[in-house]
Design a protein around this motif. Structure first.
Motif, mmCIF file in Angstrom:
data_model
loop_
_atom_site.group_PDB
_atom_site.id
_atom_site.type_symbol
_atom_site.label_atom_id
_atom_site.label_comp_id
_atom_site.label_asym_id
_atom_site.label_seq_id
_atom_site.Cartn_x
_atom_site.Cartn_y
_atom_site.Cartn_z
ATOM 1 N N ALA A 135 -10.236 -4.653 -12.901
ATOM 2 C CA ALA A 135 -10.062 -6.106 -12.901
ATOM 3 C C ALA A 135 -9.080 -6.529 -11.809
ATOM 4 C CB ALA A 135 -9.582 -6.580 -14.262
ATOM 5 N N LEU A 136 -8.009 -5.779 -11.664
ATOM 6 C CA LEU A 136 -7.035 -6.112 -10.616
ATOM 7 C C LEU A 136 -7.645 -5.943 -9.215
ATOM 8 C CD1 LEU A 136 -3.779 -4.546 -12.079
ATOM 9 C CD2 LEU A 136 -4.243 -6.974 -11.716
ATOM 10 N N LEU A 137 -8.413 -4.885 -9.021
ATOM 11 C CA LEU A 137 -9.044 -4.686 -7.715
ATOM 12 C C LEU A 137 -10.100 -5.757 -7.443
ATOM 13 C CD1 LEU A 137 -9.316 -0.798 -7.637
ATOM 14 C CD2 LEU A 137 -7.831 -2.241 -6.239
ATOM 15 N N TRP A 172 -1.114 6.013 -13.891
ATOM 16 C CA TRP A 172 -2.186 6.425 -14.778
ATOM 17 C C TRP A 172 -2.634 7.851 -14.472
ATOM 18 C CZ3 TRP A 172 -7.288 7.890 -14.015
ATOM 19 C CH2 TRP A 172 -8.042 8.011 -15.180
ATOM 20 N N LEU A 173 -2.767 8.180 -13.202
ATOM 21 C CA LEU A 173 -3.210 9.520 -12.822
ATOM 22 C C LEU A 173 -2.194 10.566 -13.248
ATOM 23 C CD1 LEU A 173 -5.302 11.265 -11.341
ATOM 24 C CD2 LEU A 173 -3.902 10.979 -9.290
ATOM 25 N N ILE A 189 0.603 -3.318 -6.348
ATOM 26 C CA ILE A 189 0.888 -3.138 -7.775
ATOM 27 C C ILE A 189 -0.199 -2.280 -8.413
ATOM 28 C CG2 ILE A 189 0.992 -4.352 -9.983
ATOM 29 C CD1 ILE A 189 2.382 -6.656 -8.457
ATOM 30 N N THR A 190 -1.450 -2.536 -8.034
ATOM 31 C CA THR A 190 -2.563 -1.748 -8.559
ATOM 32 C C THR A 190 -2.455 -0.294 -8.124
ATOM 33 O OG1 THR A 190 -3.953 -3.714 -8.468
ATOM 34 C CG2 THR A 190 -5.078 -1.611 -8.712
ATOM 35 N N LEU A 191 -2.046 -0.054 -6.892
ATOM 36 C CA LEU A 191 -1.854 1.325 -6.441
ATOM 37 C C LEU A 191 -0.784 2.031 -7.260
ATOM 38 C CD1 LEU A 191 -2.031 1.189 -2.541
ATOM 39 C CD2 LEU A 191 -3.688 2.133 -4.127
ATOM 40 N N ALA A 192 0.324 1.330 -7.534
ATOM 41 C CA ALA A 192 1.392 1.928 -8.337
ATOM 42 C C ALA A 192 0.906 2.235 -9.751
ATOM 43 C CB ALA A 192 2.594 0.990 -8.373
#
Length: 51
Positions: A7-9, A38-39, A30-33
């Motif tokens: 959703a963010l992407l 998560w990973l 923020i999505t990358l962080a």
């Protein structure tokens, strides 16, 4: 969590389409962080099956 990341992407792509690149870049980082979090903490944890 994956749905939130997608959703963010999607929001980033939409904002870039409408020319709001500053906000889009902020949300993208923020999505990358969140993706790295998560990973590291969720995707690599061992599965536990409680019977």
């Amino acid at each position: 969590m994956i749905a939130l990341l997608f959703a963010l992407l999607t929001a980033v792509m939409g904002l870039n389409y409408f020319g709001r690149t500053g906000i889009a870049n902020t949300i993208f980082f923020i999505t990358l962080a969140l993706s790295v979090y998560w990973l590291k903490y969720h995707a690599t944890s061992q599965l536990t099956i409680q019977l």
